[in-house]
Design a protein around this motif. Structure first.
Motif, PDB file in Angstrom:
ATOM      1  N   ILE A  34       0.847  -1.196   0.000  1.00 29.49           N
ATOM      2  CA  ILE A  34       0.000   0.000   0.000  1.00 29.49           C
ATOM      3  C   ILE A  34       0.879   1.240   0.000  1.00 29.49           C
ATOM      4  O   ILE A  34       0.649   2.198  -0.754  1.00 29.49           O
ATOM      5  CB  ILE A  34      -0.953   0.001   1.216  1.00 29.49           C
ATOM      6  CG1 ILE A  34      -1.954  -1.142   1.107  1.00 29.49           C
ATOM      7  CG2 ILE A  34      -1.694   1.339   1.319  1.00 29.49           C
ATOM      8  CD1 ILE A  34      -2.798  -1.333   2.351  1.00 29.49           C
ATOM      9  N   GLN A  35       1.914   1.208   0.815  1.00 25.94           N
ATOM     10  CA  GLN A  35       2.825   2.346   0.891  1.00 25.94           C
ATOM     11  C   GLN A  35       3.512   2.600  -0.450  1.00 25.94           C
ATOM     12  O   GLN A  35       3.643   3.754  -0.887  1.00 25.94           O
ATOM     13  CB  GLN A  35       3.872   2.108   1.977  1.00 25.94           C
ATOM     14  CG  GLN A  35       4.891   3.226   2.107  1.00 25.94           C
ATOM     15  CD  GLN A  35       5.799   3.028   3.305  1.00 25.94           C
ATOM     16  OE1 GLN A  35       5.344   3.000   4.442  1.00 25.94           O
ATOM     17  NE2 GLN A  35       7.091   2.870   3.059  1.00 25.94           N
ATOM     18  N   ILE A  38       0.916   4.226  -2.870  1.00 29.27           N
ATOM     19  CA  ILE A  38       0.531   5.582  -2.464  1.00 29.27           C
ATOM     20  C   ILE A  38       1.711   6.541  -2.616  1.00 29.27           C
ATOM     21  O   ILE A  38       1.552   7.670  -3.111  1.00 29.27           O
ATOM     22  CB  ILE A  38       0.024   5.588  -1.003  1.00 29.27           C
ATOM     23  CG1 ILE A  38      -1.181   4.660  -0.856  1.00 29.27           C
ATOM     24  CG2 ILE A  38      -0.353   7.010  -0.579  1.00 29.27           C
ATOM     25  CD1 ILE A  38      -2.374   5.012  -1.704  1.00 29.27           C
ATOM     26  N   TRP A  41       2.283   7.280  -6.356  1.00 29.61           N
ATOM     27  CA  TRP A  41       1.274   8.222  -6.865  1.00 29.61           C
ATOM     28  C   TRP A  41       1.510   9.624  -6.298  1.00 29.61           C
ATOM     29  O   TRP A  41       1.386  10.634  -6.999  1.00 29.61           O
ATOM     30  CB  TRP A  41      -0.125   7.724  -6.508  1.00 29.61           C
ATOM     31  CG  TRP A  41      -1.206   8.512  -7.181  1.00 29.61           C
ATOM     32  CD1 TRP A  41      -1.925   9.557  -6.661  1.00 29.61           C
ATOM     33  CD2 TRP A  41      -1.676   8.337  -8.513  1.00 29.61           C
ATOM     34  NE1 TRP A  41      -2.811  10.035  -7.580  1.00 29.61           N
ATOM     35  CE2 TRP A  41      -2.692   9.312  -8.729  1.00 29.61           C
ATOM     36  CE3 TRP A  41      -1.365   7.464  -9.553  1.00 29.61           C
ATOM     37  CZ2 TRP A  41      -3.382   9.422  -9.934  1.00 29.61           C
ATOM     38  CZ3 TRP A  41      -2.047   7.565 -10.748  1.00 29.61           C
ATOM     39  CH2 TRP A  41      -3.036   8.536 -10.930  1.00 29.61           C
ATOM     40  N   HIS A  42       1.864   9.671  -5.027  1.00 33.64           N
ATOM     41  CA  HIS A  42       2.100  10.932  -4.315  1.00 33.64           C
ATOM     42  C   HIS A  42       3.261  11.694  -4.976  1.00 33.64           C
ATOM     43  O   HIS A  42       3.146  12.882  -5.299  1.00 33.64           O
ATOM     44  CB  HIS A  42       2.429  10.622  -2.853  1.00 33.64           C
ATOM     45  CG  HIS A  42       2.351  11.802  -1.937  1.00 33.64           C
ATOM     46  ND1 HIS A  42       2.435  11.683  -0.566  1.00 33.64           N
ATOM     47  CD2 HIS A  42       2.223  13.131  -2.187  1.00 33.64           C
ATOM     48  CE1 HIS A  42       2.343  12.882  -0.016  1.00 33.64           C
ATOM     49  NE2 HIS A  42       2.216  13.778  -0.985  1.00 33.64           N
ATOM     50  N   SER A 161      -4.999  -0.657  -2.709  1.00 37.79           N
ATOM     51  CA  SER A 161      -4.449   0.673  -2.429  1.00 37.79           C
ATOM     52  C   SER A 161      -5.133   1.779  -3.225  1.00 37.79           C
ATOM     53  O   SER A 161      -5.340   2.881  -2.717  1.00 37.79           O
ATOM     54  CB  SER A 161      -2.940   0.677  -2.724  1.00 37.79           C
ATOM     55  OG  SER A 161      -2.700   0.324  -4.071  1.00 37.79           O
ATOM     56  N   TYR A 165      -6.961   4.837  -1.537  1.00 40.07           N
ATOM     57  CA  TYR A 165      -6.622   6.229  -1.841  1.00 40.07           C
ATOM     58  C   TYR A 165      -7.867   7.014  -2.262  1.00 40.07           C
ATOM     59  O   TYR A 165      -8.052   8.169  -1.858  1.00 40.07           O
ATOM     60  CB  TYR A 165      -5.570   6.281  -2.947  1.00 40.07           C
ATOM     61  CG  TYR A 165      -5.221   7.685  -3.372  1.00 40.07           C
ATOM     62  CD1 TYR A 165      -4.284   8.421  -2.653  1.00 40.07           C
ATOM     63  CD2 TYR A 165      -5.845   8.296  -4.456  1.00 40.07           C
ATOM     64  CE1 TYR A 165      -3.969   9.715  -3.013  1.00 40.07           C
ATOM     65  CE2 TYR A 165      -5.538   9.589  -4.833  1.00 40.07           C
ATOM     66  CZ  TYR A 165      -4.595  10.301  -4.115  1.00 40.07           C
ATOM     67  OH  TYR A 165      -4.293  11.591  -4.477  1.00 40.07           O
ATOM     68  N   TYR A 170      -4.492  10.479   1.410  1.00 37.58           N
ATOM     69  CA  TYR A 170      -3.233  10.225   2.111  1.00 37.58           C
ATOM     70  C   TYR A 170      -3.426   9.815   3.564  1.00 37.58           C
ATOM     71  O   TYR A 170      -2.438   9.528   4.267  1.00 37.58           O
ATOM     72  CB  TYR A 170      -2.319  11.443   2.003  1.00 37.58           C
ATOM     73  CG  TYR A 170      -1.945  11.728   0.563  1.00 37.58           C
ATOM     74  CD1 TYR A 170      -1.331  10.735  -0.210  1.00 37.58           C
ATOM     75  CD2 TYR A 170      -2.233  12.946  -0.030  1.00 37.58           C
ATOM     76  CE1 TYR A 170      -1.004  10.966  -1.535  1.00 37.58           C
ATOM     77  CE2 TYR A 170      -1.916  13.191  -1.361  1.00 37.58           C
ATOM     78  CZ  TYR A 170      -1.289  12.190  -2.107  1.00 37.58           C
ATOM     79  OH  TYR A 170      -0.973  12.421  -3.422  1.00 37.58           O
ATOM     80  N   SER A 172      -4.387   7.068   4.011  1.00 32.58           N
ATOM     81  CA  SER A 172      -3.968   5.677   3.827  1.00 32.58           C
ATOM     82  C   SER A 172      -2.707   5.363   4.614  1.00 32.58           C
ATOM     83  O   SER A 172      -2.483   4.214   5.025  1.00 32.58           O
ATOM     84  CB  SER A 172      -3.724   5.395   2.346  1.00 32.58           C
ATOM     85  OG  SER A 172      -4.865   5.684   1.571  1.00 32.58           O
ATOM     86  N   TYR A 173      -1.872   6.367   4.822  1.00 37.78           N
ATOM     87  CA  TYR A 173      -0.648   6.133   5.588  1.00 37.78           C
ATOM     88  C   TYR A 173      -0.950   5.684   7.021  1.00 37.78           C
ATOM     89  O   TYR A 173      -0.170   4.950   7.627  1.00 37.78           O
ATOM     90  CB  TYR A 173       0.212   7.401   5.604  1.00 37.78           C
ATOM     91  CG  TYR A 173       0.810   7.756   4.257  1.00 37.78           C
ATOM     92  CD1 TYR A 173       1.573   6.832   3.549  1.00 37.78           C
ATOM     93  CD2 TYR A 173       0.621   9.019   3.701  1.00 37.78           C
ATOM     94  CE1 TYR A 173       2.136   7.156   2.317  1.00 37.78           C
ATOM     95  CE2 TYR A 173       1.174   9.356   2.466  1.00 37.78           C
ATOM     96  CZ  TYR A 173       1.940   8.419   1.783  1.00 37.78           C
ATOM     97  OH  TYR A 173       2.490   8.745   0.567  1.00 37.78           O
ATOM     98  N   PRO A 254      -5.715   6.220 -10.338  1.00 39.65           N
ATOM     99  CA  PRO A 254      -5.123   5.502  -9.203  1.00 39.65           C
ATOM    100  C   PRO A 254      -5.725   4.127  -8.966  1.00 39.65           C
ATOM    101  O   PRO A 254      -5.035   3.208  -8.527  1.00 39.65           O
ATOM    102  CB  PRO A 254      -5.366   6.441  -8.013  1.00 39.65           C
ATOM    103  CG  PRO A 254      -6.480   7.327  -8.443  1.00 39.65           C
ATOM    104  CD  PRO A 254      -6.334   7.493  -9.922  1.00 39.65           C
TER     105      PRO A 254
END
Length: 409
Positions: A34-35, A38, A41-42, A161, A165, A170, A172-173, A254
């Motif tokens: 997941i990290q 994300i 994409w970030h 993920s 998202y 964010y 999600s973190y 995403p």
């Protein structure tokens, strides 16, 4: 190896410690995947630069490289469970650090570097614990189960993920931090493992590390298997460029990125389910080389594809081929490494294999910047085919490898 053990596909799952190990591994894998999605994409949303995606891999692997060999020595010398607890706690803090990063690209890269450092220390210790969770005759089966459930968790993490998202962006973190905390809890239920070092425990650090390096380079089968994986992933991996394919080429956003990221794991999971029942005991080396060759073909097709569903299909096939490599290499590692050297040898393996994903990400970013996104993926796939051909010609012991030969040693 008895007939009963051979025919029992669930033998490793009958071990209490191995079950909790798998829960720990599933939670960690989901969190990290997941990290990865994300963060990718970030970063691309901030920079719109393919090189910035490659730099994610570079800033993660440099600190990882700096500690891996020492971490392997420490994993053979000190309490492995304590090492794992510390590293997982650092990963929780890294997730929180990313949550507060906002659009500060320097801060994001810094946190990823710390995460790479923690993973460099974590991996030799947790691998050494896994090999002690089952008895030796069940390690082929445990490798298959570890690979199967790792792929499921990879698929769930990567595939979910995009939806995560879309729902909470964010935030999600924070979910990543919670998954890592669950991993810590599950790991608590694994019984303490005795130190397995012998005379090496009193050896100075550098000679002890050198012994692990020497073991790898003196073993043609082991060296050939990890070298093949290193160069195949280094040249053939297109994972780092998936945000560009999702956003600019396939135009699926995403959520589509999450499915693209998960597709290799779906294929790998399906292949792993087959391997649990039908392990590649015969003609193992030739099947390994054929699988890596198929992986390279898939990367070439993915690079030129403009159809989202074809891209998903070939990524899934690439994961199926890659799973064969994972099972073969994992079984070699569990059966051929002496107990007192597992941490050190796994550390050397991490430099070859564990780093290949991050170095491959950097290579993909650099070649995409220089050649363009599509040509860089096609070039990488072609180089993978060349690596397989060279390995076939220059590594006869690996080419002729059969699992029955390993189990007899």
């Amino acid at each position: 190896m008895s007939t009963k053990i051979k025919n029992d596909p669930y033998s490793a799952l009958r071990f209490h410690d191995f079950r909790f190990f798998l829960i720990t591994k599933i939670m960690i894998t989901m969190a990290l995947q997941i990290q990865a999605v994300i963060v990718g994409w970030h970063v691309y949303a901030i920079t719109h630069d393919p090189l910035s995606l490659g730099l994610i891999g570079l800033v993660e692997i440099l600190p990882n490289f700096s500690v891996t060999l020492f971490a392997g020595h420490f994993a053979d010398l000190y309490d492995r469970k304590k090492i794992v607890y510390i590293c997982l706690s650092v990963l929780v803090l890294c997730s929180l650090g990313l949550f507060y990063a906002d659009n500060n690209i320097t801060w994001i890269y810094t946190v990823i570097a710390i995460s790479g450092l923690a993973r460099g220390v974590l991996n030799p210790a947790i691998f050494s614990i896994m090999t002690e969770c089952v008895s030796k005759e069940h390690r082929v089966n445990s490798t298959s189960w570890n690979s199967t459930l790792w792929q499921i968790s990879f698929m769930l993490g990567a595939g979910g993920s995009g939806f995560l998202y879309a729902l909470i962006a964010y935030n999600s973190y924070l979910v990543i931090a919670c998954l890592t905390l669950i991993a810590i809890l599950a790991f608590y239920f694994i019984s303490p493992k005795p130190h397995l070092t012998k005379n090496d425990i009193k050896a100075p650090m550098l000679p002890a590390i050198k012994s692990g390096v020497k073991f790898v380079f003196n073993n043609e089968i082991f060296l050939g298997a990890i070298s093949l994986d290193l160069f195949a992933v280094l040249f053939g991996g297109a994972v780092a460029l998936l945000p560009i394919f999702a956003n600019d080429i396939l135009k699926v956003g995403p959520q589509g990125l999450g499915f693209l990221k998960a597709a290799p794991s779906l294929g790998s999971f399906l292949m792993a389910a087959v391997v649990v029942y039908y392990p590649p005991i015969r003609n193992t080396g030739k099947k390994l080389l054929a699988a890596v060759f198929g992986f390279g073909i898939c990367m070439i097709i993915f690079g030129i594809s403009k159809n989202y569903y074809l891209s998903l299909l070939v990524l899934a096939l690439s994961g199926a081929f890659d799973n064969i490599s994972v099972v073969v290499r994992g079984t070699i590692m569990q059966t051929m490494i002496p107990p007192e050297m597992k941490g050190k040898v796994y550390a050397v393996n991490s430099i070859f294999v564990g780093s290949s994903n991050e170095l491959g990400a950097f290579e993909s970013g650099v070649t995409a910047k220089a050649l363009g996104v599509v040509p860089s993926v096609v070039f990488g796939g072609a180089m993978t085919l060349l690596v397989v051909i060279m390995t076939y010609m220059r590594a006869p012991k690996l080419k002729n490898l059969e699992f029955k030969d390993i189990s007899e040693k």
